[in-house]
Design an enzyme around this catalytic site. Structure first.
Site, PDB file in Angstrom:
ATOM      1  N   HIS A 123      11.758  37.283 -21.538  1.00 30.57           N
ATOM      2  CA  HIS A 123      12.743  37.610 -22.574  1.00 30.57           C
ATOM      3  C   HIS A 123      13.785  38.605 -22.093  1.00 30.57           C
ATOM      4  O   HIS A 123      14.440  39.257 -22.898  1.00 30.57           O
ATOM      5  CB  HIS A 123      12.029  38.140 -23.826  1.00 30.57           C
ATOM      6  N   ARG A 152      17.293  51.552 -27.641  1.00 32.36           N
ATOM      7  CA  ARG A 152      16.019  51.128 -27.024  1.00 32.36           C
ATOM      8  C   ARG A 152      16.016  51.494 -25.534  1.00 32.36           C
ATOM      9  O   ARG A 152      15.032  51.975 -25.003  1.00 32.36           O
ATOM     10  CB  ARG A 152      15.802  49.612 -27.132  1.00 32.36           C
ATOM     11  N   ASN A 171      -6.470  41.674 -27.924  1.00 34.18           N
ATOM     12  CA  ASN A 171      -5.474  42.056 -28.928  1.00 34.18           C
ATOM     13  C   ASN A 171      -6.115  42.980 -29.962  1.00 34.18           C
ATOM     14  O   ASN A 171      -7.327  42.952 -30.171  1.00 34.18           O
ATOM     15  CB  ASN A 171      -4.907  40.811 -29.627  1.00 34.18           C
ATOM     16  N   THR A 180      -0.183  40.319 -27.910  1.00 33.91           N
ATOM     17  CA  THR A 180       0.894  39.456 -28.401  1.00 33.91           C
ATOM     18  C   THR A 180       0.428  38.719 -29.646  1.00 33.91           C
ATOM     19  O   THR A 180      -0.732  38.339 -29.762  1.00 33.91           O
ATOM     20  CB  THR A 180       1.431  38.524 -27.289  1.00 33.91           C
ATOM     21  N   SER A 181       1.355  38.545 -30.589  1.00 28.50           N
ATOM     22  CA  SER A 181       0.981  38.057 -31.917  1.00 28.50           C
ATOM     23  C   SER A 181       0.721  36.565 -31.952  1.00 28.50           C
ATOM     24  O   SER A 181       0.192  36.051 -32.935  1.00 28.50           O
ATOM     25  CB  SER A 181       2.104  38.387 -32.904  1.00 28.50           C
ATOM     26  N   CYS A 235      32.900  43.408 -17.309  1.00 35.75           N
ATOM     27  CA  CYS A 235      31.966  43.105 -16.219  1.00 35.75           C
ATOM     28  C   CYS A 235      32.484  43.596 -14.868  1.00 35.75           C
ATOM     29  O   CYS A 235      33.615  43.260 -14.479  1.00 35.75           O
ATOM     30  CB  CYS A 235      31.777  41.588 -16.189  1.00 35.75           C
ATOM     31  N   TYR A 259      20.343  48.156 -28.943  1.00 39.39           N
ATOM     32  CA  TYR A 259      19.739  48.039 -27.604  1.00 39.39           C
ATOM     33  C   TYR A 259      20.032  49.274 -26.753  1.00 39.39           C
ATOM     34  O   TYR A 259      19.200  49.653 -25.917  1.00 39.39           O
ATOM     35  CB  TYR A 259      20.186  46.742 -26.913  1.00 39.39           C
ATOM     36  N   GLN A 274       6.645  39.302 -22.287  1.00 42.83           N
ATOM     37  CA  GLN A 274       7.694  39.076 -23.296  1.00 42.83           C
ATOM     38  C   GLN A 274       8.451  40.376 -23.536  1.00 42.83           C
ATOM     39  O   GLN A 274       9.412  40.400 -24.292  1.00 42.83           O
ATOM     40  CB  GLN A 274       7.063  38.614 -24.606  1.00 42.83           C
TER      41      GLN A 274
HETATM   42  P1  NAD Z   1       4.624  41.364 -31.770  1.00 43.52           P
HETATM   43  O1  NAD Z   1       5.238  42.634 -32.195  1.00 43.52           O
HETATM   44  O2  NAD Z   1       4.957  40.128 -32.514  1.00 43.52           O
HETATM   45  O3  NAD Z   1       3.007  41.484 -31.790  1.00 43.52           O
HETATM   46  C1  NAD Z   1       2.351  42.534 -31.164  1.00 43.52           C
HETATM   47  C2  NAD Z   1       0.846  42.248 -31.175  1.00 43.52           C
HETATM   48  O4  NAD Z   1       0.213  43.328 -30.502  1.00 43.52           O
HETATM   49  C3  NAD Z   1       0.223  42.183 -32.582  1.00 43.52           C
HETATM   50  O5  NAD Z   1      -0.638  41.044 -32.672  1.00 43.52           O
HETATM   51  C4  NAD Z   1      -0.576  43.481 -32.691  1.00 43.52           C
HETATM   52  O6  NAD Z   1      -1.760  43.329 -33.438  1.00 43.52           O
HETATM   53  C5  NAD Z   1      -0.898  43.767 -31.254  1.00 43.52           C
HETATM   54  N1  NAD Z   1      -1.088  45.190 -30.966  1.00 43.52           N
HETATM   55  C6  NAD Z   1      -0.490  46.267 -31.548  1.00 43.52           C
HETATM   56  N2  NAD Z   1      -0.913  47.408 -30.983  1.00 43.52           N
HETATM   57  C7  NAD Z   1      -1.794  47.037 -30.008  1.00 43.52           C
HETATM   58  C8  NAD Z   1      -2.570  47.772 -29.066  1.00 43.52           C
HETATM   59  N3  NAD Z   1      -2.539  49.116 -28.996  1.00 43.52           N
HETATM   60  N4  NAD Z   1      -3.376  47.083 -28.214  1.00 43.52           N
HETATM   61  C9  NAD Z   1      -3.444  45.723 -28.268  1.00 43.52           C
HETATM   62  N5  NAD Z   1      -2.717  44.987 -29.144  1.00 43.52           N
HETATM   63  C10 NAD Z   1      -1.900  45.629 -29.980  1.00 43.52           C
HETATM   64  O7  NAD Z   1       4.924  41.215 -30.266  1.00 43.52           O
HETATM   65  P2  NAD Z   1       5.150  39.944 -29.377  1.00 43.52           P
HETATM   66  O8  NAD Z   1       4.095  38.925 -29.661  1.00 43.52           O
HETATM   67  O9  NAD Z   1       5.321  40.457 -28.000  1.00 43.52           O
HETATM   68  O10 NAD Z   1       6.551  39.334 -29.875  1.00 43.52           O
HETATM   69  C11 NAD Z   1       7.614  40.174 -30.178  1.00 43.52           C
HETATM   70  C12 NAD Z   1       8.911  39.929 -29.435  1.00 43.52           C
HETATM   71  O11 NAD Z   1       9.722  41.092 -29.644  1.00 43.52           O
HETATM   72  C13 NAD Z   1       8.719  39.864 -27.952  1.00 43.52           C
HETATM   73  O12 NAD Z   1       9.075  38.611 -27.555  1.00 43.52           O
HETATM   74  C14 NAD Z   1       9.646  40.910 -27.339  1.00 43.52           C
HETATM   75  O13 NAD Z   1      10.758  40.304 -26.711  1.00 43.52           O
HETATM   76  C15 NAD Z   1      10.189  41.707 -28.477  1.00 43.52           C
HETATM   77  N6  NAD Z   1       9.717  43.128 -28.443  1.00 43.52           N
HETATM   78  C16 NAD Z   1       9.578  43.769 -27.244  1.00 43.52           C
HETATM   79  C17 NAD Z   1       9.124  45.084 -27.195  1.00 43.52           C
HETATM   80  C18 NAD Z   1       8.967  45.767 -25.849  1.00 43.52           C
HETATM   81  O14 NAD Z   1       9.694  45.443 -24.910  1.00 43.52           O
HETATM   82  N7  NAD Z   1       8.016  46.705 -25.676  1.00 43.52           N
HETATM   83  C19 NAD Z   1       8.831  45.768 -28.385  1.00 43.52           C
HETATM   84  C20 NAD Z   1       9.003  45.077 -29.610  1.00 43.52           C
HETATM   85  C21 NAD Z   1       9.443  43.746 -29.624  1.00 43.52           C
END
Ligand code: NAD
Length: 229
Positions: free
Chosen positions: A105, A55, A197, A172-173, A132, A52, A87
């Protein structure tokens, strides 16, 4: 018209923040269970903190894209009628200018005390950080919701889903609950539902309409449609 927009990792992909479903369940080369569960943190806090920390540090090298910017424009136009539920743990919505953002999240730029529950704005590394600053006792952890933990602000989110006229899901997936169920909740209470998406998702069948493409293309087009009435 009251609008709730749910965003996922896909909205930040064009900014250079990797999603994890698109890389065979890996997040920056790590299996999710290695870095995003309380058990992983208990077993190997050093690895999880370093993950993290990396990140958080990488946020400095990325910026909001056209999709984040369009949502901020929409907020400027319709104010309280828009709520963004994300998320994502990055801060790209805020850096684009959005203020009505709920991080269900958690946030990379926040630290949580494992002892007193205090939250502290955090931009540095957490690995080997002092205890802390609030209680002086607890270890600080990333203020993010791991698998097996309860997402934040669920009551306020459900209230907004019940009251909204339009629910839009971006990048979102549809695989991570409870967010994946929001479309059905909004729809049950009468909202129209739209998915934007890259590809059809697991949730696509639940939406009235599903558009495929990059968030940076689709979101500005949809915002223009809303603003044109
Ligand atoms: P996911 O990674 O499961 O899914 C991402 C979705 O976005 C996929 O369906 C993909 O096809 C789509 N996608 C990819 N590129 C795209 C684009 N350019 N335009 C539109 N759609 C696009 O993500 P999720 O559903 O958010 O779940 C993952 C979990 O992981 C989240 O809950 C989050 O907490 C965490 N996460 C966060 C980040 C971040 O903060 N940016 C990054 C990775 C994971």
């Amino acid at each position: 018209m009251r609008i709730v927009v749910l965003t996922g990792a896909g909205i930040s992909a064009e900014s250079g923040v990797p999603t994890f479903r698109d890389a065979d369940g890996l997040w920056e080369g790590h299996r999710v269970e290695e870095v995003a569960t309380p058990e992983a943190f208990a077993a190997d806090p050093h690895t999880v903190q370093r993950f993290y920390d990396a990140r958080r540090a990488s946020l400095a090298a990325v910026g909001p894209n056209a999709a984040h910017v369009a949502l901020a424009e929409l907020e400027r136009a319709i104010g309280d009628d828009l709520l963004v539920v994300t998320q994502n743990i990055d801060d790209l919505h805020e850096r684009a200018g959005s203020t009505r953002v709920v991080h269900m999240h958690g946030e990379l730029r926040s630290a949580l005390c494992s002892y007193c529950g205090g939250r502290h704005r955090w931009d540095d590394d957490l690995v080997d950080a002092d205890p802390c600053p609030g209680c002086g006792l607890g270890t600080l952890r990333p203020d993010v919701v791991w698998f097996g933990e309860v997402p934040y602000h669920l009551d306020a989110i459900i209230e907004s889903l019940v009251a909204c006229d339009l629910f839009v899901s971006v990048g979102t997936s549809g695989a991570v609950y409870p967010a994946a169920g929001f479309v059905q909740q909004a729809r049950a209470f009468g909202a129209r539902t739209l998915e934007l998406n890259l590809v059809p998702s697991e949730g696509s069948p639940f939406f009235h309409e599903s558009r495929q493409g990059r968030a940076g293309d689709l979101v500005p087009v949809w915002v223009r449609e809303v603003l044109a009435g």
